[in-house]
Motif scaffolding. Structure first.
Motif, mmCIF file in Angstrom:
data_model
loop_
_atom_site.group_PDB
_atom_site.id
_atom_site.type_symbol
_atom_site.label_atom_id
_atom_site.label_comp_id
_atom_site.label_asym_id
_atom_site.label_seq_id
_atom_site.Cartn_x
_atom_site.Cartn_y
_atom_site.Cartn_z
ATOM 1 N N GLN A 175 2.001 6.250 4.931
ATOM 2 C CA GLN A 175 1.409 4.961 5.277
ATOM 3 C C GLN A 175 0.394 4.516 4.234
ATOM 4 O OE1 GLN A 175 1.663 5.424 10.104
ATOM 5 N NE2 GLN A 175 -0.127 4.478 9.316
ATOM 6 N N GLY A 176 -0.074 5.455 3.424
ATOM 7 C CA GLY A 176 -1.069 5.150 2.411
ATOM 8 C C GLY A 176 -1.752 6.425 1.989
ATOM 9 N N LEU A 177 -2.985 6.300 1.531
ATOM 10 C CA LEU A 177 -3.730 7.501 1.161
ATOM 11 C C LEU A 177 -5.223 7.221 1.177
ATOM 12 C CD1 LEU A 177 -4.765 7.028 -2.011
ATOM 13 C CD2 LEU A 177 -2.433 7.699 -2.503
ATOM 14 N N GLN A 178 -5.973 8.321 1.209
ATOM 15 C CA GLN A 178 -7.422 8.243 1.079
ATOM 16 C C GLN A 178 -7.788 8.796 -0.294
ATOM 17 O OE1 GLN A 178 -10.083 11.029 3.227
ATOM 18 N NE2 GLN A 178 -11.087 9.197 4.021
ATOM 19 N N ARG A 179 -8.697 8.117 -0.975
ATOM 20 C CA ARG A 179 -9.180 8.556 -2.282
ATOM 21 C C ARG A 179 -10.575 9.135 -2.100
ATOM 22 N NH1 ARG A 179 -10.182 3.458 -3.974
ATOM 23 N NH2 ARG A 179 -11.053 4.214 -5.917
ATOM 24 N N ILE A 180 -10.806 10.322 -2.677
ATOM 25 C CA ILE A 180 -12.131 10.935 -2.636
ATOM 26 C C ILE A 180 -12.578 11.117 -4.076
ATOM 27 C CG2 ILE A 180 -13.507 12.903 -1.877
ATOM 28 C CD1 ILE A 180 -11.442 13.352 0.352
ATOM 29 N N MET A 240 -10.098 4.456 1.904
ATOM 30 C CA MET A 240 -8.691 4.308 2.245
ATOM 31 C C MET A 240 -8.093 3.287 1.289
ATOM 32 S SD MET A 240 -8.135 6.360 4.646
ATOM 33 C CE MET A 240 -7.525 6.436 6.286
ATOM 34 N N LEU A 241 -6.832 3.449 0.964
ATOM 35 C CA LEU A 241 -6.153 2.529 0.067
ATOM 36 C C LEU A 241 -6.117 1.139 0.702
ATOM 37 C CD1 LEU A 241 -4.737 2.536 -2.671
ATOM 38 C CD2 LEU A 241 -2.613 2.993 -1.483
ATOM 39 N N THR A 242 -6.534 0.142 -0.025
ATOM 40 C CA THR A 242 -6.588 -1.226 0.483
ATOM 41 C C THR A 242 -5.230 -1.665 1.009
ATOM 42 O OG1 THR A 242 -8.326 -1.750 -1.099
ATOM 43 C CG2 THR A 242 -7.140 -3.610 -0.139
ATOM 44 N N GLY A 243 -5.229 -2.220 2.208
ATOM 45 C CA GLY A 243 -4.013 -2.771 2.798
ATOM 46 C C GLY A 243 -3.225 -1.801 3.647
ATOM 47 N N MET A 244 -3.553 -0.503 3.600
ATOM 48 C CA MET A 244 -2.753 0.460 4.354
ATOM 49 C C MET A 244 -2.991 0.351 5.851
ATOM 50 S SD MET A 244 -4.446 4.251 4.096
ATOM 51 C CE MET A 244 -3.773 4.822 5.634
ATOM 52 N N LYS A 245 -2.000 0.738 6.606
ATOM 53 C CA LYS A 245 -2.117 0.781 8.058
ATOM 54 C C LYS A 245 -2.726 2.130 8.438
ATOM 55 C CE LYS A 245 0.616 0.548 12.279
ATOM 56 N NZ LYS A 245 1.979 0.400 12.827
ATOM 57 N N ALA A 286 0.830 -1.201 0.000
ATOM 58 C CA ALA A 286 0.000 0.000 0.000
ATOM 59 C C ALA A 286 0.869 1.257 0.000
ATOM 60 C CB ALA A 286 -0.941 0.001 1.206
ATOM 61 N N ILE A 287 1.971 1.234 0.732
ATOM 62 C CA ILE A 287 2.888 2.379 0.743
ATOM 63 C C ILE A 287 3.451 2.602 -0.652
ATOM 64 C CG2 ILE A 287 5.121 3.215 1.588
ATOM 65 C CD1 ILE A 287 4.423 1.758 4.270
ATOM 66 N N GLY A 288 3.880 1.528 -1.303
ATOM 67 C CA GLY A 288 4.415 1.637 -2.663
ATOM 68 C C GLY A 288 3.388 2.160 -3.645
ATOM 69 N N LYS A 289 2.163 1.642 -3.546
ATOM 70 C CA LYS A 289 1.098 2.077 -4.459
ATOM 71 C C LYS A 289 0.754 3.540 -4.200
ATOM 72 C CE LYS A 289 -3.484 1.067 -6.144
ATOM 73 N NZ LYS A 289 -3.555 0.498 -7.438
ATOM 74 N N ALA A 290 0.672 3.936 -2.925
ATOM 75 C CA ALA A 290 0.364 5.331 -2.586
ATOM 76 C C ALA A 290 1.449 6.259 -3.117
ATOM 77 C CB ALA A 290 0.211 5.492 -1.079
ATOM 78 N N SER A 291 2.687 5.859 -2.945
ATOM 79 C CA SER A 291 3.811 6.665 -3.416
ATOM 80 C C SER A 291 3.742 6.841 -4.935
ATOM 81 C CB SER A 291 5.124 6.008 -3.009
ATOM 82 O OG SER A 291 6.210 6.753 -3.468
ATOM 83 N N GLN A 292 3.471 5.760 -5.635
ATOM 84 C CA GLN A 292 3.373 5.806 -7.103
ATOM 85 C C GLN A 292 2.202 6.688 -7.523
ATOM 86 O OE1 GLN A 292 0.788 3.949 -9.113
ATOM 87 N NE2 GLN A 292 1.649 5.034 -10.850
#
Length: 183
Positions: free
Chosen positions: A142-147, A160-165, A93-99
């Motif tokens: 740690q991740g992100l929220q999508r609106i 919230m991004l799936t899998g994030m803490k 989730a961190i990697g996906k959020a960063s990307q």
């Protein structure tokens, strides 16, 4: 003592008790709107766990079928394996959020306009407003929220991004060490 009474005595609120094959999450007396409790029960034996309590597995057994030390070890191993899988999901989730954040552009967004921030810009990717969620202490992503707008429901949806803490994850506006904090 019935399992439901046992669980309640240890602070868990189980609304739909039935024999299960997987660990179940539930509210606790301290957090009735959260899922700080966990339980497993096969109809005879089980256990409870409350993160906002003792944070230890408490075994429930009947005289007809007590837990053996080996069975308790197996459960502990399963719990450790799940923690490792959860940590791996969090890293993904961190990697996906960063990307996603690196691909996003600072733009005006309908949700910000609705909230009274007509001229403010947010990180937008494919029409979604991305809200970076960072550790409140370390400031690490740690991740992100999508609106995003769902046309079928005619409303703004937040995911919230799936899998994030989510624990200790915040979106901070301004300085990391402000003189005042508003929640």
């Amino acid at each position: 003592m019935m399992f439901s009474d046992f669980a309640r005595a240890h602070g868990l609120i189980i609304r739909d008790l039935h024999p299960v094959h997987r660990i179940q999450r539930c509210p606790t007396e301290n957090k009735p709107n959260g899922k700080n409790g966990a339980w497993w029960w096969d109809g005879e034996r089980g256990w409870v766990f409350a993160w906002d309590g003792d944070a230890q597995v408490i075994w429930y057994e009947t005289e007809s079928r007590p837990w053996t030390p080996e069975e308790k070890r197996q459960w502990a191993k399963q719990r450790d394996d799940e923690r490792q899988r959860s940590a791996a999901r969090q890293l993904m989730a961190i990697g996906k959020a960063s990307q996603m954040l690196s691909s996003a552009k600072a733009e005006e967004h309908g949700y910000l306009q609705l909230k009274g921030f007509e001229k403010e810009k947010g990180m937008v990717l494919d029409g979604e407003l991305l809200i970076p969620m960072r550790n409140v202490i370390t400031n690490e992503l740690q991740g992100l929220q999508r609106i995003f707008w769902t046309e079928a429901d005619r409303r703004w949806e937040k995911k919230m991004l799936t899998g994030m803490k989510a624990k200790n994850a915040v979106f901070r506006i301004g300085s990391k060490a402000p003189s005042e904090t508003f929640l």
